[in-house]
Design an enzyme around this catalytic site. Structure first.
Site, PDB file in Angstrom:
ATOM      1  NE  ARG A  17      14.135  12.342  -5.318  1.00 53.05           N
ATOM      2  CZ  ARG A  17      14.408  11.932  -4.059  1.00 53.05           C
ATOM      3  NH1 ARG A  17      13.433  11.685  -3.205  1.00 53.05           N
ATOM      4  NH2 ARG A  17      15.651  11.776  -3.658  1.00 53.05           N
ATOM      5  CE1 TYR A  28      -1.567  12.597 -26.107  1.00 56.16           C
ATOM      6  CE2 TYR A  28      -0.442  11.221 -24.502  1.00 56.16           C
ATOM      7  CZ  TYR A  28      -0.413  12.227 -25.451  1.00 56.16           C
ATOM      8  OH  TYR A  28       0.778  12.846 -25.736  1.00 56.16           O
ATOM      9  CG  ASP A  62      -6.415  12.387 -19.411  1.00 55.52           C
ATOM     10  OD1 ASP A  62      -6.509  13.634 -19.332  1.00 55.52           O
ATOM     11  OD2 ASP A  62      -5.536  11.815 -20.087  1.00 55.52           O
ATOM     12  CE  LYS A 110      -0.712  17.886 -24.287  1.00 58.95           C
ATOM     13  NZ  LYS A 110      -1.357  16.579 -24.149  1.00 58.95           N
TER      14      LYS A 110
HETATM   15  C1  LIG Z   1      -0.918  15.236 -23.757  1.00 59.70           C
HETATM   16  C2  LIG Z   1      -1.838  14.311 -23.072  1.00 59.70           C
HETATM   17  C3  LIG Z   1      -1.369  13.393 -22.118  1.00 59.70           C
HETATM   18  C4  LIG Z   1       0.099  13.232 -21.791  1.00 59.70           C
HETATM   19  O1  LIG Z   1       0.602  14.360 -21.170  1.00 59.70           O
HETATM   20  P1  LIG Z   1       2.146  14.863 -21.336  1.00 59.70           P
HETATM   21  O2  LIG Z   1       2.148  16.130 -20.573  1.00 59.70           O
HETATM   22  O3  LIG Z   1       2.385  15.022 -22.810  1.00 59.70           O
HETATM   23  O4  LIG Z   1       2.992  13.785 -20.749  1.00 59.70           O
HETATM   24  C5  LIG Z   1      -2.299  12.580 -21.479  1.00 59.70           C
HETATM   25  N1  LIG Z   1      -3.622  12.670 -21.775  1.00 59.70           N
HETATM   26  C6  LIG Z   1      -4.098  13.533 -22.689  1.00 59.70           C
HETATM   27  C7  LIG Z   1      -5.560  13.578 -22.948  1.00 59.70           C
HETATM   28  C8  LIG Z   1      -3.233  14.379 -23.369  1.00 59.70           C
HETATM   29  O5  LIG Z   1      -3.722  15.227 -24.290  1.00 59.70           O
END
Ligand SMILES: *Cc1c(COP(=O)(O)O)cnc(C)c1O
Length: 380
Positions: free
Chosen positions: A47, A99, A171, A196
């Site tokens: 961890r 998001y 982000d 992603k």
């Molecule tokens: C998918 C996404 C998230 C969240 O991420 P997870 O891996 O699904 O927890 C946050 N911000 C954006 C822009 C996203 O596309």
């Protein structure tokens, strides 16, 4: 190193010291033997630290031009760690077309603990200052936004954050460091849903944070270990492998995205196309300044704005798969009004542009002629 070398070698030892393996081993272990209490080789418990995750964290730091990288079990777990820097009474200013999962985490989890969030339009950065007071501790920015592809000026946000001595987090999931490097533009924290584009193959869920400041990194490493939302070694390996082709994948996503944005713009059944590379996009100038190219995420609406039409289009697609998520090698299509944004009341979502006929594409890296043919037949 330049970016295209960093994706492959950044922060990596080229050869594993144990057996000379060229790729980082997957250290599928929870614990590490000690010769005497505290006599270990830097790893005690997974961890806290795992060598495969460390290799990934070093790669993440390298590609975002940061000093420290941290990997988490999901994008939301990474955001969760950032908000845990705050105290009850603190305030956060964020975008209003965030998001959905980030919005839910802020609103339905952290407001309960006495943290206040302001969700505002940030395309005009000068408006942000109206929402800043002595309790404000964080600006949370997402650019390009989902699904409307709005662009927020990171440099302008950074100068506002600096003048008020508050943190700026970006982000960077949609852009990736191939297109945009927020730390270089003045951000303090970069966040990714590595699920992603960084992973890039729709086979893993993961999150990441990258920072430069040592003290901030210490605080986040503490939360990463104390709250424990870490990712496993197998997933760390998959994202590390994904990053090795990030530059060539995004290059192709951009090429295909451009061709499809142009195709959609000239199609008689299409009303509006949202892609920051189009000169008609309201934030095109800022996009040009802070991004190297414009990516493969595109939203569009059909003429007449009927939900039934949009649903027929996404059902008819054959190469594009109807699915949530984005950023993989394969093309995906989504219908935000009935999928990702369905929980938001109609009047609320329409205020930000998410109308009934809106379709969002994550343009993959297939042959673009096949993708355009597919859209043509589905719209027909
Ligand atoms: C998918 C996404 C998230 C969240 O991420 P997870 O891996 O699904 O927890 C946050 N911000 C954006 C822009 C996203 O596309």
């Amino acid at each position: 190193m330049k970016f295209n070398t960093k994706t492959i070698h950044g922060g990596q030892h080229n050869v594993d010291p144990a057996y000379g393996s060229v790729m980082p081993p997957i250290y599928q272990t929870s614990t590490y033997s000690q010769s005497t209490p505290g006599g270990h080789k830097g790893f005690e418990y997974s961890r806290t630290r795992n060598p495969t995750r460390t290799a990934l964290q070093n790669s993440l730091a390298s590609i975002e031009n940061g000093k420290h990288g941290l990997a988490f079990g999901s994008g939301l777990a990474a955001i969760d760690a950032v908000i845990k820097l705050l105290q009850p009474g603190d305030e956060v200013v964020s975008t209003n077309d965030l998001y959905g999962g980030s919005y839910r985490l802020f609103k339905n989890v952290f407001e309960k603990f006495g943290i206040k969030f302001h969700f505002i339009g940030m395309q005009d950065a000068s408006k942000i200052e109206n929402y800043i007071n002595e309790n404000t501790k964080l600006l949370w920015v997402e650019t390009p936004t989902n699904p409307m592809m709005n662009i927020i000026d990171i440099k302008a946000c950074s100068s506002i954050a600096k003048s008020h001595n508050i943190l700026l987090a970006v982000d960077n999931t949609f852009a990736t460091p191939y297109l945009q490097q927020p730390l270089d533009l003045g951000a303090d924290i970069v966040m990714h849903s590595a699920t992603k584009y960084l992973g890039g193959h729709s086979d893993v869920v993961m999150g990441a944070l990258i920072v430069n400041d040592n003290e901030l990194a210490e605080k986040l490493y503490f939360i990463q270990n104390a709250s424990g939302a870490v990712c496993g070694p197998q997933d760390s390996f998959l994202v590390l492998r994904g990053i090795k082709t990030l530059h060539i994948r995004i290059q192709r996503h951009c090429e295909n995205g451009k061709a499809i944005a142009n195709f959609l713009t000239s199609h008689p059944k299409i009303e509006k196309v949202y892609w920051p590379g189009l000169p008609t996009h309201p934030n095109h100038d800022i996009a040009k300044q802070q991004m190297n190219d414009f990516g493969g995420m595109i939203s569009f609406t059909t003429k007449g704005n009927l939900m039934a039409d949009a649903i027929k289009v996404v059902e008819n697609l054959k190469i594009f798969t109807l699915a949530e998520s984005l950023g993989g090698v394969e093309s995906l299509a989504g219908h935000p009004a009935s999928m990702t944004q369905a929980s938001i009341p109609k009047e609320e979502r329409e205020k930000t542009g998410v109308v009934d006929s809106l379709i969002r594409l994550s343009v993959g890296i297939e042959d673009v002629d096949d993708l355009i043919e597919d859209l043509k037949q589905a719209l027909g």
